[in-house]
Design a protein around this motif. Structure first.
Motif, mmCIF file in Angstrom:
data_model
loop_
_atom_site.group_PDB
_atom_site.id
_atom_site.type_symbol
_atom_site.label_atom_id
_atom_site.label_comp_id
_atom_site.label_asym_id
_atom_site.label_seq_id
_atom_site.Cartn_x
_atom_site.Cartn_y
_atom_site.Cartn_z
ATOM 1 N N ASP A 36 0.819 -1.214 0.000
ATOM 2 C CA ASP A 36 0.000 0.000 0.000
ATOM 3 C C ASP A 36 0.855 1.267 0.000
ATOM 4 O O ASP A 36 0.486 2.273 -0.611
ATOM 5 N N VAL A 37 2.015 1.207 0.653
ATOM 6 C CA VAL A 37 2.912 2.370 0.656
ATOM 7 C C VAL A 37 3.540 2.536 -0.725
ATOM 8 O O VAL A 37 3.699 3.651 -1.229
ATOM 9 N N LYS A 38 3.897 1.420 -1.370
ATOM 10 C CA LYS A 38 4.457 1.497 -2.717
ATOM 11 C C LYS A 38 3.446 2.105 -3.683
ATOM 12 O O LYS A 38 3.790 2.972 -4.503
ATOM 13 N N THR A 39 2.195 1.675 -3.594
ATOM 14 C CA THR A 39 1.153 2.247 -4.448
ATOM 15 C C THR A 39 1.013 3.740 -4.193
ATOM 16 O O THR A 39 0.906 4.548 -5.129
ATOM 17 N N PHE A 40 1.007 4.128 -2.932
ATOM 18 C CA PHE A 40 0.930 5.530 -2.533
ATOM 19 C C PHE A 40 2.089 6.330 -3.128
ATOM 20 O O PHE A 40 1.905 7.431 -3.656
ATOM 21 N N MET A 41 3.291 5.758 -3.085
ATOM 22 C CA MET A 41 4.491 6.451 -3.527
ATOM 23 C C MET A 41 4.647 6.483 -5.038
ATOM 24 O O MET A 41 5.468 7.242 -5.559
ATOM 25 N N THR A 42 3.909 5.668 -5.751
ATOM 26 C CA THR A 42 3.989 5.666 -7.218
ATOM 27 C C THR A 42 2.762 6.317 -7.859
ATOM 28 O O THR A 42 2.615 6.318 -9.075
ATOM 29 N N THR A 43 1.893 6.881 -7.020
ATOM 30 C CA THR A 43 0.716 7.615 -7.492
ATOM 31 C C THR A 43 1.005 9.110 -7.384
ATOM 32 O O THR A 43 1.546 9.556 -6.366
ATOM 33 N N PRO A 44 0.698 9.908 -8.412
ATOM 34 C CA PRO A 44 0.984 11.349 -8.351
ATOM 35 C C PRO A 44 0.409 12.013 -7.097
ATOM 36 O O PRO A 44 -0.707 11.729 -6.674
ATOM 37 N N SER A 45 1.207 12.895 -6.525
ATOM 38 C CA SER A 45 0.831 13.640 -5.329
ATOM 39 C C SER A 45 0.651 15.104 -5.715
ATOM 40 O O SER A 45 1.456 15.653 -6.469
ATOM 41 N N ASP A 60 5.725 11.416 3.107
ATOM 42 C CA ASP A 60 6.345 10.273 2.428
ATOM 43 C C ASP A 60 7.275 9.515 3.368
ATOM 44 O O ASP A 60 7.194 8.285 3.494
ATOM 45 N N ILE A 61 8.180 10.237 4.029
ATOM 46 C CA ILE A 61 9.142 9.537 4.887
ATOM 47 C C ILE A 61 8.479 9.009 6.158
ATOM 48 O O ILE A 61 8.888 7.973 6.697
ATOM 49 N N VAL A 62 7.449 9.694 6.636
ATOM 50 C CA VAL A 62 6.709 9.190 7.796
ATOM 51 C C VAL A 62 5.944 7.922 7.411
ATOM 52 O O VAL A 62 5.857 6.970 8.188
ATOM 53 N N SER A 63 5.417 7.886 6.196
ATOM 54 C CA SER A 63 4.699 6.697 5.721
ATOM 55 C C SER A 63 5.618 5.479 5.714
ATOM 56 O O SER A 63 5.208 4.375 6.100
ATOM 57 N N GLN A 64 6.867 5.661 5.285
ATOM 58 C CA GLN A 64 7.809 4.550 5.337
ATOM 59 C C GLN A 64 8.065 4.125 6.783
ATOM 60 O O GLN A 64 8.127 2.934 7.093
ATOM 61 N N ALA A 65 8.177 5.106 7.676
ATOM 62 C CA ALA A 65 8.496 4.807 9.079
ATOM 63 C C ALA A 65 7.381 4.045 9.785
ATOM 64 O O ALA A 65 7.643 3.135 10.576
ATOM 65 N N VAL A 66 6.119 4.408 9.515
ATOM 66 C CA VAL A 66 5.003 3.767 10.221
ATOM 67 C C VAL A 66 4.428 2.580 9.446
ATOM 68 O O VAL A 66 3.614 1.827 9.977
ATOM 69 N N GLY A 67 4.815 2.448 8.177
ATOM 70 C CA GLY A 67 4.410 1.276 7.409
ATOM 71 C C GLY A 67 3.052 1.359 6.748
ATOM 72 O O GLY A 67 2.512 0.339 6.310
ATOM 73 N N THR A 68 2.498 2.576 6.644
ATOM 74 C CA THR A 68 1.215 2.755 5.962
ATOM 75 C C THR A 68 1.130 4.195 5.461
ATOM 76 O O THR A 68 1.753 5.093 6.060
ATOM 77 N N THR A 270 10.768 14.294 -2.573
ATOM 78 C CA THR A 270 11.287 13.046 -2.005
ATOM 79 C C THR A 270 12.135 12.289 -3.018
ATOM 80 O O THR A 270 11.656 11.969 -4.115
ATOM 81 N N ILE A 271 13.374 12.004 -2.658
ATOM 82 C CA ILE A 271 14.244 11.187 -3.499
ATOM 83 C C ILE A 271 13.894 9.723 -3.239
ATOM 84 O O ILE A 271 13.923 9.267 -2.089
ATOM 85 N N LYS A 303 5.457 11.250 -15.835
ATOM 86 C CA LYS A 303 4.130 11.837 -15.636
ATOM 87 C C LYS A 303 3.187 10.944 -14.843
ATOM 88 O O LYS A 303 2.487 11.400 -13.926
ATOM 89 N N GLU A 304 3.150 9.652 -15.180
ATOM 90 C CA GLU A 304 2.196 8.747 -14.552
ATOM 91 C C GLU A 304 2.489 8.512 -13.069
ATOM 92 O O GLU A 304 1.635 8.021 -12.332
ATOM 93 N N GLN A 305 3.713 8.829 -12.647
ATOM 94 C CA GLN A 305 4.080 8.664 -11.237
ATOM 95 C C GLN A 305 4.158 9.995 -10.502
ATOM 96 O O GLN A 305 4.380 10.019 -9.292
ATOM 97 N N GLY A 306 4.012 11.101 -11.238
ATOM 98 C CA GLY A 306 4.170 12.407 -10.609
ATOM 99 C C GLY A 306 5.596 12.637 -10.152
ATOM 100 O O GLY A 306 5.836 13.312 -9.146
ATOM 101 N N SER A 307 6.553 12.090 -10.899
ATOM 102 C CA SER A 307 7.961 12.143 -10.509
ATOM 103 C C SER A 307 8.817 12.626 -11.678
ATOM 104 O O SER A 307 8.317 12.867 -12.775
#
Length: 326
Positions: A36-45, A60-68, A270-271, A303-307
């Motif tokens: 779910d975090v990977k999906t979040f991180m690959t979806t445009p923000s 982004d970095i807090v999401s990695q830390a807490v796991g969601t 976020t890198i 574009k599709e990743q917002g990155s």
């Protein structure tokens, strides 16, 4: 505790284990994250029309830390509610606005530690731009800054017509569980409560029962050019990527785009990885500008990743400060 300071801007000794830059092996930290975090991180923000880039990369970095996935909107709103009147005056002098914009990633993370909880993205979605149907044939896109200006109009008793239409639809977009009239009544009955507090209080009340408790768990670290003048920031980035860490970066966005903002070139993103493109090493950066591709020549838009992908030399020049959570 409140943030004291004349200016609140962003926008928005660790020994580095040597990394062979010539190798530039592919790393994408998102591949190591929960699904779910990977999906979040690959979806445009999309931060929308407000300068809360610091909050979006902090989430982004807090999401990695807490796991969601964590709500950037909730995190940013709390930070904004903590800025003192002195900070707001500073904004007005420098930016000609008192809209609660701009901040620092490390302070945003510290503030969530002090708050003691974070809200889930699923409960407070961070999509910063909402559609507003003005007429049957006219649709516009507005965000949180626009809504807060309409809140001011409500308090001044002049929010009718198009203002009322926009206010109602934006409230429904950002606070789906709260009727627009409830917020109108609160604004009028509590005129001394800042708009920042109004926004945060309604967001927090709608997600608090399902939030994630923190016990000062967010052990964040920072690395900056000013404190490490004789070290390579790219080496530090590589060391962190090799440890599969998402990295918040405060940087000079004029290196990648001609598009200015209320803070000029100050920005935060976020890198998430690196890869080789041809014979050159590029870094992957998750931005908070939706699917925008308003970048300079040489910056590769995903574009599709917002990155975007940025050359290592540009990264070395533009990056000013790194923040991550151990």
């Amino acid at each position: 505790m409140r943030i004291w300071g004349f200016l609140v801007i962003a926008i928005c000794v660790l020994q580095v284990n040597a990394f062979a830059a010539d190798d530039c092996s592919t790393v994408d930290v998102r591949d190591s994250l929960p699904a779910d975090v990977k999906t979040f991180m690959t979806t445009p923000s999309d931060q929308g029309d407000i300068g809360w880039c610091y909050g979006y990369t902090a989430a982004d970095i807090v999401s990695q830390a807490v796991g969601t996935p964590v709500s950037a909107l909730h995190l940013s709103a709390f930070y904004a509610s903590e800025v003192t009147m002195l900070g707001k005056i500073g904004r007005g002098v420098v930016n000609k606005t008192t809209t609660p914009e701009g901040g620092f990633v490390s302070i945003a993370v510290r503030k969530m530690n002090e708050l003691g909880h974070v809200c889930r993205e699923s409960d407070i979605p961070s999509e910063g731009t909402k559609k507003v149907q003005i007429t049957s044939q006219t649709t516009v896109h507005n965000g949180m800054a626009y809504l807060m200006n309409r809140m001011k109009d409500v308090r001044k008793g002049r929010c009718t017509g198009l203002c009322e239409i926009s206010f109602n639809q934006l409230v429904e977009g950002f606070f789906p569980a709260v009727p627009p009239q409830t917020i109108k009544n609160y604004l009028l009955a509590h005129r001394n409560v800042s708009l920042e507090d109004v926004v945060f209080n309604f967001l927090d009340s709608s997600c608090r029962s399902k939030s994630i408790d923190l016990r000062n768990d967010l052990n964040y670290k920072t690395w900056g050019k000013k404190t490490h003048p004789f070290e390579s920031i790219n080496d530090q980035i590589d060391w962190l990527l090799n440890r599969r860490k998402l990295i918040s970066m405060e940087y000079d966005a004029s290196e990648i785009t001609d598009v200015g903002g209320i803070f000029g070139a100050g920005h935060a993103s976020t890198i998430v990885g690196r890869k080789k493109v041809g014979n050159a090493c590029y870094y992957m950066v998750r931005n908070s500008w939706g699917t925008s591709c308003d970048y300079r020549k040489g910056v590769i838009c995903l574009k599709e990743q917002g990155s975007y992908l940025v050359h290592e030399k540009t990264m070395k020049s533009m990056a000013k400060k790194l923040i991550w959570i151990d």
